[in-house]
Motif scaffolding. Structure first.
Motif, PDB file in Angstrom:
ATOM      1  N   ASN A   1       0.831  -1.197   0.000  1.00  0.00           N
ATOM      2  CA  ASN A   1       0.000   0.000   0.000  1.00  0.00           C
ATOM      3  C   ASN A   1       0.868   1.251   0.000  1.00  0.00           C
ATOM      4  N   GLY A   2       0.238   2.386  -0.092  1.00  0.00           N
ATOM      5  CA  GLY A   2       0.983   3.639  -0.149  1.00  0.00           C
ATOM      6  C   GLY A   2       0.070   4.817   0.100  1.00  0.00           C
ATOM      7  N   TYR A   3       0.561   6.022  -0.220  1.00  0.00           N
ATOM      8  CA  TYR A   3      -0.206   7.257  -0.033  1.00  0.00           C
ATOM      9  C   TYR A   3      -0.141   8.071  -1.317  1.00  0.00           C
ATOM     10  N   LYS A   4      -1.324   8.444  -1.792  1.00  0.00           N
ATOM     11  CA  LYS A   4      -1.415   9.213  -3.038  1.00  0.00           C
ATOM     12  C   LYS A   4      -1.518  10.701  -2.716  1.00  0.00           C
ATOM     13  N   PHE A   5      -0.564  11.454  -3.218  1.00  0.00           N
ATOM     14  CA  PHE A   5      -0.565  12.906  -3.066  1.00  0.00           C
ATOM     15  C   PHE A   5      -1.082  13.559  -4.344  1.00  0.00           C
ATOM     16  N   GLU A   6      -1.971  14.521  -4.189  1.00  0.00           N
ATOM     17  CA  GLU A   6      -2.428  15.365  -5.289  1.00  0.00           C
ATOM     18  C   GLU A   6      -1.981  16.793  -4.990  1.00  0.00           C
ATOM     19  N   ILE A   7      -1.036  17.276  -5.765  1.00  0.00           N
ATOM     20  CA  ILE A   7      -0.365  18.549  -5.480  1.00  0.00           C
ATOM     21  C   ILE A   7      -0.703  19.546  -6.587  1.00  0.00           C
ATOM     22  N   VAL A   8      -1.288  20.660  -6.202  1.00  0.00           N
ATOM     23  CA  VAL A   8      -1.603  21.722  -7.162  1.00  0.00           C
ATOM     24  C   VAL A   8      -0.512  22.787  -7.069  1.00  0.00           C
ATOM     25  N   THR A   9       0.126  23.087  -8.208  1.00  0.00           N
ATOM     26  CA  THR A   9       1.275  23.997  -8.198  1.00  0.00           C
ATOM     27  C   THR A   9       1.377  24.740  -9.520  1.00  0.00           C
TER      28      THR A   9
ATOM     29  N   THR B   1      -6.576  31.103 -13.099  1.00  0.00           N
ATOM     30  CA  THR B   1      -5.248  30.929 -13.699  1.00  0.00           C
ATOM     31  C   THR B   1      -4.975  29.453 -13.947  1.00  0.00           C
ATOM     32  N   ASP B   2      -4.152  29.195 -14.924  1.00  0.00           N
ATOM     33  CA  ASP B   2      -3.783  27.816 -15.237  1.00  0.00           C
ATOM     34  C   ASP B   2      -2.750  27.297 -14.242  1.00  0.00           C
ATOM     35  N   LYS B   3      -2.977  26.082 -13.738  1.00  0.00           N
ATOM     36  CA  LYS B   3      -2.036  25.430 -12.830  1.00  0.00           C
ATOM     37  C   LYS B   3      -1.888  23.975 -13.248  1.00  0.00           C
ATOM     38  N   TYR B   4      -1.086  23.253 -12.493  1.00  0.00           N
ATOM     39  CA  TYR B   4      -0.879  21.830 -12.764  1.00  0.00           C
ATOM     40  C   TYR B   4      -1.110  21.029 -11.485  1.00  0.00           C
ATOM     41  N   MET B   5      -1.740  19.888 -11.641  1.00  0.00           N
ATOM     42  CA  MET B   5      -1.895  18.974 -10.505  1.00  0.00           C
ATOM     43  C   MET B   5      -0.963  17.789 -10.715  1.00  0.00           C
ATOM     44  N   LEU B   6      -0.051  17.595  -9.758  1.00  0.00           N
ATOM     45  CA  LEU B   6       0.883  16.473  -9.803  1.00  0.00           C
ATOM     46  C   LEU B   6       0.348  15.344  -8.928  1.00  0.00           C
ATOM     47  N   VAL B   7       0.342  14.151  -9.459  1.00  0.00           N
ATOM     48  CA  VAL B   7      -0.103  12.965  -8.721  1.00  0.00           C
ATOM     49  C   VAL B   7       1.102  12.066  -8.493  1.00  0.00           C
ATOM     50  N   CYS B   8       1.339  11.724  -7.229  1.00  0.00           N
ATOM     51  CA  CYS B   8       2.498  10.905  -6.890  1.00  0.00           C
ATOM     52  C   CYS B   8       2.130   9.972  -5.742  1.00  0.00           C
ATOM     53  N   ILE B   9       2.452   8.701  -5.882  1.00  0.00           N
ATOM     54  CA  ILE B   9       2.193   7.710  -4.835  1.00  0.00           C
ATOM     55  C   ILE B   9       3.509   7.324  -4.181  1.00  0.00           C
ATOM     56  N   ILE B  10       3.544   7.418  -2.858  1.00  0.00           N
ATOM     57  CA  ILE B  10       4.783   7.184  -2.119  1.00  0.00           C
ATOM     58  C   ILE B  10       4.542   6.188  -0.988  1.00  0.00           C
ATOM     59  N   ASN B  11       5.631   5.773  -0.337  1.00  0.00           N
ATOM     60  CA  ASN B  11       5.546   4.914   0.838  1.00  0.00           C
ATOM     61  C   ASN B  11       5.233   5.743   2.076  1.00  0.00           C
ATOM     62  N   LYS B  12       4.757   5.071   3.118  1.00  0.00           N
ATOM     63  CA  LYS B  12       4.401   5.745   4.359  1.00  0.00           C
ATOM     64  C   LYS B  12       5.590   6.482   4.966  1.00  0.00           C
ATOM     65  N   ARG B  13       6.752   5.857   4.919  1.00  0.00           N
ATOM     66  CA  ARG B  13       7.935   6.459   5.546  1.00  0.00           C
ATOM     67  C   ARG B  13       8.423   7.709   4.808  1.00  0.00           C
ATOM     68  N   GLN B  14       7.880   7.963   3.609  1.00  0.00           N
ATOM     69  CA  GLN B  14       8.307   9.115   2.822  1.00  0.00           C
ATOM     70  C   GLN B  14       7.387  10.319   2.969  1.00  0.00           C
TER      71      GLN B  14
ATOM     72  N   VAL C   1      -1.204  16.801 -14.580  1.00  0.00           N
ATOM     73  CA  VAL C   1      -2.487  17.095 -15.215  1.00  0.00           C
ATOM     74  C   VAL C   1      -2.708  18.606 -15.190  1.00  0.00           C
ATOM     75  N   LYS C   2      -3.030  19.191 -16.341  1.00  0.00           N
ATOM     76  CA  LYS C   2      -3.270  20.636 -16.407  1.00  0.00           C
ATOM     77  C   LYS C   2      -4.661  20.937 -15.854  1.00  0.00           C
ATOM     78  N   VAL C   3      -4.712  21.882 -14.912  1.00  0.00           N
ATOM     79  CA  VAL C   3      -5.979  22.264 -14.283  1.00  0.00           C
ATOM     80  C   VAL C   3      -6.103  23.776 -14.270  1.00  0.00           C
ATOM     81  N   GLN C   4      -7.279  24.247 -13.881  1.00  0.00           N
ATOM     82  CA  GLN C   4      -7.505  25.689 -13.796  1.00  0.00           C
ATOM     83  C   GLN C   4      -8.032  26.049 -12.423  1.00  0.00           C
TER      84      GLN C   4
END
Length: 295
Positions: free
Chosen positions: A212-220, A250-263, A241-244
């Motif tokens: 298992n892991g943790y999914k981060f959704e980061i808007v930047t 304004t135009d932004k981007y959403m980054l999706v990244c899955i990591i381990n718990k310890r991270q 993913v390009k978002v608004q």
């Protein structure tokens, strides 16, 4: 070539079945059968019957007698392969106490040889060990015992039946009967409930996935710099993913990244170092495919 895959699959199925049977049989021999409490479902009824008969009929024979007819019906009416695997699982599980007795491995209460040993330890150990065995069967076959067989047979004739409710009723009956069978004492009832609770917790965790892991959704607004740092430091891929932004338009981007718990801590440090960035995360129960970035 077409026959190799089914043969290989059957080999793995039998392997999982034997391992699960050994694990559950070990829990029952060392921690349950001689400590005055019962597990849930059909196995619990067999254990209670064994206690009532004062060891005149072995627990293994009763387990087979109670469960095997159910699995034969499952094989004939529901799924032939599933019924066969459940039958092998029950036979292995029932054989294990014979094996341990033959080599002189004493159960927990006899090994300690104390009148005041803590029965709570026995029911906790039973729940943890047997729950692991149940989870192996459930992950591989979606079934782990006679309760499932009864539920599946009922559902075949009455499709609207709630299988979870049937399992609950069977476990509740075992708890109710245990109160009267074990001298109308509350301790066996509490131990039975505790054993059921712990076993179900282990099963739930086993089914939720080991990887298992943790999914981060980061808007930047800095997707290239942030994703490059995430991939370099955390060694996991990033999806952009390009978002608004509706508030700022304004135009932004959403980054999706899955990591381990310890991270998680390292991830938060990275995100905080980038202005105009926010994130949310959630637990992911199972991760398939290439979890880590190829280096």
């Amino acid at each position: 070539m077409k026959t190799k895959a089914p043969i290989k699959e059957y080999v793995f199925d039998i392997f999982y079945t034997i391992i699960a049977g050994i694990i559950v049989g070990t829990a029952y021999h060392f921690f349950q059968n001689s400590n005055g409490f019962a597990p849930g479902g059909v196995g619990g009824l067999a254990t209670i019957t064994h206690y009532l008969l004062a060891d005149r009929i072995s627990w293994s024979i009763l387990m087979i007698s109670f469960n095997l007819p159910i699995f034969i019906l499952v094989s004939a009416m529901i799924n032939k392969k599933l019924g066969l695997m459940l039958s092998v699982y029950m036979l292995v599980q029932s054989f294990i106490p014979y094996f341990y007795n033959a080599i002189g491995a004493k159960p927990y209460c006899l090994e300690n040889n104390q009148a005041d040993f803590n029965i709570v330890f026995a029911c906790i150990a039973t729940g943890v060990i047997s729950g692991f065995g149940f989870s192996l069967m459930l992950r591989r076959f979606g079934a782990s015992g006679g309760t499932y067989g009864i539920s599946a047979l009922i559902k075949k004739f009455k499709p609207d039946t709630n299988i979870a409710f049937v399992s609950f009723v069977m476990d509740a009956c075992v708890v109710f009967i245990a109160f009267f069978v074990y001298g109308m004492k509350i301790t066996p009832v509490i131990c039975t409930l505790l054993n059921l609770f712990i076993a179900n917790m282990i099963v739930d965790n086993g089914l939720s996935g080991i990887k298992n892991g943790y999914k981060f959704e980061i808007v930047t607004s800095l997707p290239n710099e942030l994703s490059a740092e995430l991939m370099t430091r955390l060694k996991h891929g990033v999806t952009s993913v390009k978002v608004q932004g509706m508030y700022s338009n304004t135009d932004k981007y959403m980054l999706v990244c899955i990591i381990n718990k310890r991270q998680i801590g390292e991830m938060m440090k990275i995100i905080k170092s980038y202005p105009d960035t926010f994130a949310s995360f959630e637990k992911v129960n199972e991760v398939f495919g290439n979890f880590q970035r190829k280096v």
